[in-house]
Design an enzyme around this catalytic site. Structure first.
Site, PDB file in Angstrom:
ATOM      1  N   GLN A 104       0.870  -1.270  -0.176  1.00 48.52           N
ATOM      2  CA  GLN A 104      -0.013  -0.109  -0.054  1.00 48.52           C
ATOM      3  C   GLN A 104       0.541   1.355   0.084  1.00 48.52           C
ATOM      4  OE1 GLN A 104      -3.752   0.801   2.595  1.00 48.52           O
ATOM      5  NE2 GLN A 104      -1.993   1.179   3.713  1.00 48.52           N
ATOM      6  N   ASP A 139     -22.047  12.672  -7.535  1.00 46.63           N
ATOM      7  CA  ASP A 139     -21.008  12.495  -8.409  1.00 46.63           C
ATOM      8  C   ASP A 139     -21.506  11.768  -9.619  1.00 46.63           C
ATOM      9  OD1 ASP A 139     -18.128  12.441  -9.994  1.00 46.63           O
ATOM     10  OD2 ASP A 139     -17.896  13.817  -8.353  1.00 46.63           O
ATOM     11  N   ASP A 147     -11.188  -1.722  -2.147  1.00 48.73           N
ATOM     12  CA  ASP A 147     -10.677  -0.758  -1.454  1.00 48.73           C
ATOM     13  C   ASP A 147     -11.856   0.206  -0.852  1.00 48.73           C
ATOM     14  OD1 ASP A 147      -8.565  -0.605  -0.121  1.00 48.73           O
ATOM     15  OD2 ASP A 147      -7.361   0.348  -1.588  1.00 48.73           O
ATOM     16  N   HIS A 173     -15.060   9.021 -12.440  1.00 49.02           N
ATOM     17  CA  HIS A 173     -14.467  10.289 -11.607  1.00 49.02           C
ATOM     18  C   HIS A 173     -15.174  10.130 -10.240  1.00 49.02           C
ATOM     19  CE1 HIS A 173     -15.339  14.439 -10.390  1.00 49.02           C
ATOM     20  NE2 HIS A 173     -14.328  15.031 -10.859  1.00 49.02           N
ATOM     21  N   ASN A 186      -6.013  -0.932   4.234  1.00 46.45           N
ATOM     22  CA  ASN A 186      -5.924  -2.181   4.353  1.00 46.45           C
ATOM     23  C   ASN A 186      -4.606  -2.985   3.617  1.00 46.45           C
ATOM     24  OD1 ASN A 186      -6.385  -1.644   1.831  1.00 46.45           O
ATOM     25  ND2 ASN A 186      -8.486  -2.915   1.574  1.00 46.45           N
ATOM     26  N   ALA A 277     -20.202  26.718  -5.574  1.00 50.58           N
ATOM     27  CA  ALA A 277     -18.981  27.120  -4.944  1.00 50.58           C
ATOM     28  C   ALA A 277     -18.898  28.449  -4.336  1.00 50.58           C
ATOM     29  CB  ALA A 277     -17.668  27.154  -5.905  1.00 50.58           C
ATOM     30  N   ALA A 282     -21.634  26.716   2.362  1.00 54.55           N
ATOM     31  CA  ALA A 282     -20.972  25.437   1.883  1.00 54.55           C
ATOM     32  C   ALA A 282     -19.205  25.882   2.003  1.00 54.55           C
ATOM     33  CB  ALA A 282     -21.030  25.239   0.365  1.00 54.55           C
ATOM     34  N   SER A 350     -11.749  18.972  -8.105  1.00 53.87           N
ATOM     35  CA  SER A 350     -12.655  17.943  -7.825  1.00 53.87           C
ATOM     36  C   SER A 350     -11.904  17.046  -6.962  1.00 53.87           C
ATOM     37  CB  SER A 350     -13.235  17.163  -9.063  1.00 53.87           C
ATOM     38  OG  SER A 350     -13.958  17.675  -9.682  1.00 53.87           O
TER      39      SER A 350
END
Length: 542
Positions: A104, A139, A147, A173, A186, A277, A282, A350
């Site tokens: 990992q 999304d 994973d 995405h 993991n 945005a 937010a 993103s």
């Protein structure tokens, strides 16, 4: 008229570590046949791959082989695949697979926000402790991936109303975004900011990365209706035009105690020109370019994209900016989970936003979920107050936002779940109806608060060349638990990870596993496996 959002403006430089779908659009009016990767092995002594392929329509060879095997790899449509399998010169055709590097890695973004300096996080220990928080990713959807801890799926794309238990990632995405926020720790792949946090996948964007204002509002409406079980929302998309409905929907979710994190946008302009945005409550995130996971300005991006001209430890040249930005986070060449079961590499605001989403999940994990707008704003204040200053803001907007920093164990001290947490009182069961404490489950049997109900998830892998499949129920729980399997063909097994070979009898099977925790409570999970015969029997999962 519906207003559209496009993530192409929010994620740049899509470079797959395996094979990831690009973000380009199909020319208007021209249908695009889906293609998958295959290895075509020819009979020894037959003509060269290039000569052979010229006899078949529009086959794009990606690699040729002539020593170990005689053949080539290519992207094929279903019609091309069937045509090749009938060709007498072909020995066999095999679907291309995904290889994983052993061990990992800590991605540069997680290193740059100083996760490794926070001993409470235990980042990189590989013990798969899971942060007790629920993150909604709005999304392109989030794919099944070994994973990730995906516990719920909702589709709000191209439907009249959001549909539960639907909506896969047909772009890639959303799966990358989810991994940045919450990839499991993991000993596989990479590590997210809030490892193993529960992911609710809410599909608002299609396979071209586009979605309408109404689809996003529908998704936020679903989130607000389920605000008791959603802790943080990540929105990595931008919308233009009349966006008052988005503002109202975001503010209503925040009023219910849901933290909403949004990307600033990639137009290198003032973020106030784009929604969400520009919504004050937010948490709006700009992108830092960092190539080595540490301050100092000495990193590079050649390992990721030779055309990347960004300077290390500066605001990304694509990132939006302005006084409405709350915080910056790494967003350039970010490695995380991919929708094909492997791993991907994206750049954009993103990718910056989910770093902050994961950090917010750390703050409010366990019983610290905000109850109202004041609680949400307190989370934002903690994120900003703990930010670092050691980066260069090249926007010249007169306001330097703090860079995300999660090293403070007094603030970023997560509560870990004991396995995959069961539905909480009031959380929807698989029937979609809320269950009050002690209320009936779909079976009619009452439950106590915290009792497991319904179905969990199984990770299934079949190699398309035999009737043998692997099953992994790790997402259901942790140590001191039992797993009992029924494969639907009369065979049974025990263990968290098992392999089973289905009989030669073709058809559809529904393998199930019953997970029993150390307190004797159970959760049942199911998969679907179909076995067919095309030039030999094989099985596949879906």
């Amino acid at each position: 008229m519906k207003r559209k959002a496009a993530i192409a403006a929010l994620s740049l430089a899509v470079i797959s570590l395996t094979v990831a779908k690009g973000m380009g659009a199909t020319p208007s009016g021209q249908p695009s046949a889906h293609k998958d990767g295959y290895i075509v092995v020819m009979k020894d002594g037959d003509k060269a791959p290039a000569t052979f392929s010229s006899g078949h329509s529009h086959i794009d060879i990606t690699a040729s082989y002539g020593a170990a095997i005689h053949g080539f790899s290519a992207k094929l449509t279903t019609d091309q695949l069937n045509d090749l399998r009938k060709d007498p010169a072909v020995a066999y055709v095999q679907r291309d697979g995904v290889g994983h590097a052993d061990g990992q890695k800590i991605p540069t973004g997680v290193s740059r926000i100083r996760a490794l300096d926070n001993k409470a996080l235990k980042t990189g220990d590989g013990k798969d402790q899971r942060v007790d928080a629920n993150i909604a990713i709005l999304d392109t959807g989030v794919a099944d991936h070994s994973d990730l801890n995906v516990v719920k799926r909702v589709n709000c794309s191209h439907v009249d109303r959001c549909v539960e238990d639907a909506g896969n990632d047909d772009d890639g995405h959303g799966t990358n975004v989810a991994g940045i926020a919450a990839e499991r720790d993991n000993n596989e792949g990479y590590v997210g900011v809030a490892p193993g946090a529960r992911i609710t996948s809410i599909k608002t964007l299609d396979d071209q990365g586009s979605g309408s204002t109404s689809e996003l509002v529908g998704a936020l409406d679903w989130v607000t209706a389920h605000a008791s079980t959603i802790d943080v929302v990540n929105i990595s998309a931008g919308y233009s035009g009349d966006t008052r409905a988005i503002t109202d929907a975001v503010n209503r979710a925040i009023a219910k105690g849901v933290v909403v994190v949004v990307s600033a946008g990639n137009d290198h302009q003032d973020a106030r020109k784009q929604s969400p945005a520009n919504i004050p409550d937010a948490i709006t995130v700009s992108s830092l370019s960092d190539g080595d996971g540490k301050p100092g300005g000495q990193g590079g991006f050649g390992w990721c994209n030779k055309n990347n001209k960004n300077k290390d430890d500066t605001l990304s040249d694509f990132s939006n900016f302005g006084p409405g930005i709350d915080i910056a986070a790494p967003g350039d060449c970010i490695q995380a989970t991919g929708s094909d079961g492997g791993y991907s590499n994206y750049s954009g605001t993103s990718q910056a936003a989910p770093h902050v989403t994961g950090a917010a999940a750390l703050i409010i994990s366990g019983s610290a979920k905000p109850k109202d707008r004041a609680g949400v704003l307190a989370v934002r204040d903690k994120l900003r107050a703990n930010g670092q200053d050691n980066w260069t803001d090249t926007s010249h907007d007169g306001v330097k936002e703090p860079l995300l920093d999660i090293h403070n164990s007094a603030v970023f001290k997560p509560a870990f779940a004991d396995g995959d947490a069961p539905p909480q009182p009031g959380e929807p069961t698989p029937s979609g109806q809320p269950t009050p404490p002690g209320g009936p489950t779909p079976s009619g049997e009452p439950t106590s608060p915290g009792d497991p109900t319904g179905f969990g998830r199984i990770s299934t892998s079949c190699d398309f060349s035999s009737t043998t499949c692997g099953f992994d129920a790790s997402a259901l729980g942790g140590a001191n638990s039992t797993y009992t399997w029924d494969f639907g063909d009369g065979a049974k097994a025990t263990g968290v990870k098992v392999t089973h070979t289905f009989s030669k009898k073709l058809g559809t099977y529904a393998p199930t596993v019953t997970y029993t925790d150390r307190n004797g409570k159970t959760v049942t999970a199911a998969a679907t496996v179909n076995c067919a015969d095309f030039y030999g029997p094989f099985c596949y999962a879906y």
